[in-house]
Design a protein around this motif. Sequence first.
Motif, PDB file in Angstrom:
ATOM      1  N   VAL A 103       0.775  -1.217   0.035  1.00 60.88           N
ATOM      2  CA  VAL A 103       0.446   0.363  -0.186  1.00 60.88           C
ATOM      3  C   VAL A 103       0.384   1.050   0.029  1.00 60.88           C
ATOM      4  O   VAL A 103       0.815   1.786  -0.880  1.00 60.88           O
ATOM      5  N   ASP A 104       1.640   1.199   0.978  1.00 63.20           N
ATOM      6  CA  ASP A 104       2.760   2.514   1.195  1.00 63.20           C
ATOM      7  C   ASP A 104       3.588   2.652  -0.548  1.00 63.20           C
ATOM      8  O   ASP A 104       3.773   3.799  -0.803  1.00 63.20           O
ATOM      9  N   ILE A 141       1.593   3.681  -3.449  1.00 63.38           N
ATOM     10  CA  ILE A 141       0.984   4.713  -3.266  1.00 63.38           C
ATOM     11  C   ILE A 141       2.048   5.397  -4.090  1.00 63.38           C
ATOM     12  O   ILE A 141       1.351   6.785  -5.542  1.00 63.38           O
ATOM     13  N   SER A 153      -3.540   8.853  -7.063  1.00 63.11           N
ATOM     14  CA  SER A 153      -3.064   7.092  -6.348  1.00 63.11           C
ATOM     15  C   SER A 153      -4.378   6.844  -6.523  1.00 63.11           C
ATOM     16  O   SER A 153      -5.196   7.274  -5.366  1.00 63.11           O
ATOM     17  N   ILE A 204      -4.440   3.668  -4.767  1.00 61.62           N
ATOM     18  CA  ILE A 204      -4.451   3.038  -3.917  1.00 61.62           C
ATOM     19  C   ILE A 204      -5.961   3.973  -2.678  1.00 61.62           C
ATOM     20  O   ILE A 204      -6.089   2.977  -2.244  1.00 61.62           O
ATOM     21  N   TYR A 205      -5.550   5.089  -2.618  1.00 59.82           N
ATOM     22  CA  TYR A 205      -6.505   5.755  -1.865  1.00 59.82           C
ATOM     23  C   TYR A 205      -7.294   6.499  -2.433  1.00 59.82           C
ATOM     24  O   TYR A 205      -8.558   6.924  -1.823  1.00 59.82           O
ATOM     25  N   ASP A 206      -7.704   6.143  -4.242  1.00 54.60           N
ATOM     26  CA  ASP A 206      -8.699   7.305  -4.543  1.00 54.60           C
ATOM     27  C   ASP A 206      -8.449   8.816  -4.223  1.00 54.60           C
ATOM     28  O   ASP A 206      -9.148   9.274  -3.758  1.00 54.60           O
ATOM     29  N   HIS A 232      -2.189  12.567  -4.146  1.00 56.50           N
ATOM     30  CA  HIS A 232      -1.448  12.363  -3.234  1.00 56.50           C
ATOM     31  C   HIS A 232      -1.151  14.217  -3.013  1.00 56.50           C
ATOM     32  O   HIS A 232      -0.823  14.188  -1.319  1.00 56.50           O
ATOM     33  N   LYS A 243     -12.735  15.553  -1.364  1.00 60.10           N
ATOM     34  CA  LYS A 243     -12.313  15.179  -0.372  1.00 60.10           C
ATOM     35  C   LYS A 243     -11.916  16.204  -0.234  1.00 60.10           C
ATOM     36  O   LYS A 243     -11.513  17.257  -0.571  1.00 60.10           O
ATOM     37  N   GLY A 276      -7.001  13.077   5.336  1.00 55.97           N
ATOM     38  CA  GLY A 276      -7.117  12.175   6.139  1.00 55.97           C
ATOM     39  C   GLY A 276      -6.292  12.424   7.418  1.00 55.97           C
ATOM     40  O   GLY A 276      -6.548  11.174   8.502  1.00 55.97           O
ATOM     41  N   THR A 302      -2.965  -6.701  -1.657  1.00 56.06           N
ATOM     42  CA  THR A 302      -2.107  -5.268  -1.921  1.00 56.06           C
ATOM     43  C   THR A 302      -0.154  -6.015  -2.306  1.00 56.06           C
ATOM     44  O   THR A 302       0.435  -4.657  -2.343  1.00 56.06           O
TER      45      THR A 302
END
Length: 523
Positions: free
Chosen positions: A101-102, A105, A121, A123-125, A128, A292, A296, A453
Amino acid sequence: MTSEAAARASRILTGFAAAMCAVFLASGPLSTVNPQLGAPRNWQYLLYPLFLGLLAGYRALGGLAEARLSRAWRNALLASALVWCLVCQVWKYRSFAINGVDFSIFDWMLFSTNHGRFMYSPIYDVNHFGVHPSYVLLPFVPLHRLWESALLLCITTAFVVWASLIPLWRLAMRLVGSEAIALLAGLAFLTSPWVGVLLDGGFRPEVFYPVFGLTLALGWVEQRPAVWIPALVGFLGIKEDASFHASALALGTLVFDRKRWRPALAVLAVSVVLFIVNTRIVQPWALGQTGKLRPGYLGFWGQYGNSLPEIVLNMLRSPWQVMRDVFTSGWYRMFIPALLLPLFSRQPLVAMLPTLFILGSASYHQMHEFRTYYPVTLLPFFFWGLLEAYRNLERWLPAPRRLVLCAVALLSFPLWGGAYVRFGPPRTRELSALESAAAKLGAEAPEVFYAQTVLFPHLPYRLYPLPLVVHESFTRPGAVVLINPELDTYPFPREEMREMVANAERRGEVEHLDEGFLLLRPR
């Protein structure tokens, strides 16, 4: 001190350097037998007491200040350290040992930028830059276009970590003037658990903090704008919170070195302006692209509020709670192994305060306890402070004792903490099986494709996988899911993933591939 003692210390130092060269070069072959056997720390437990014992036994401790290491042995140690960093990174990557995951990204940020979605990215939509504006990644965009491989960032990590040794050596020679201390400082940095979390086979922008921070410190100490200005540019380009550390450096200079108020105010002004631009313009713009509202990570200080202004206001209203949080955090994990010496500094200590505050006041366990990669922002100022302490303790200790105290702190520092580097050999059979699975999926061209992942960094970009992070992915009709329950199953517990596979097996939705890989096709 007699030249005889210095000569004895030089011979012992050369033997010690040769032994560490052997440890670095043998790490890979020994790790094929057992990762613990190839871990440098386990050899350091033997070599470090032996080094001190020989110095004491041959009455050479007092000769450390004048001990010399030939250029040939310095270069040999640097070369063997680079080999070790590269082997560590590539083998961890090829043994599925990295955080998919990390790492993905940042890998996918480069790929997405080259294909029409700036710093996006999947991964988290998120774009970044809405989480951390990392301008330091921009030069890697064209490089990734030329070499479209996850190995680009893996190898970058190895070289960047290794490159930190060069300004650290020069800083040690500037502040202490002992080649023995410079050597021990480089080994303390490279084999410490805090660098171990960077040499994890992947990549994070934080990997640039040591090299740019140490170069900034070196240029600042030497008062060489041609060195510290480019280093400052790179340092501020890592993340938005780098502005805090650069501002603290400037404030420390205004307090302890007032004659340099002009460059200090310039650094302070640039840092403040960049922080405002990042948090008020760049982050909102980037977050708005995916709907967003705020980063986060603000939840890490959720006990103080939900937004940055609210968090700051409540911290100001509750100073005693903040102080309690900071002093009861895991700061001691770094400072006690170094015999608290970095605290006996001035400008470096001020530059460390933002990290001590940011991590100490966080409610997120990994940050509050100074674990994983979060404390690496401390490293450049930590080592600067440890080396400066040699001078600042002058009124209490004579030079030989200060030098021995500094040496003991540097020998002790890398021997504590659980994140020391160890790795196993590449899993070539699993990699071949995954390559076959990817070719099969490429021919099918599934519309919706989820991947475990840990597999993300090893899959072709053309498959455009989605991260397997929610249970619903296992049962989404029409999706194709690629997993291997024998590898890292994050974010699912292994037994839970096996149970979901068993349920899919009963429904007839599982296709078995080689080496434990499975394709799930929910109906």
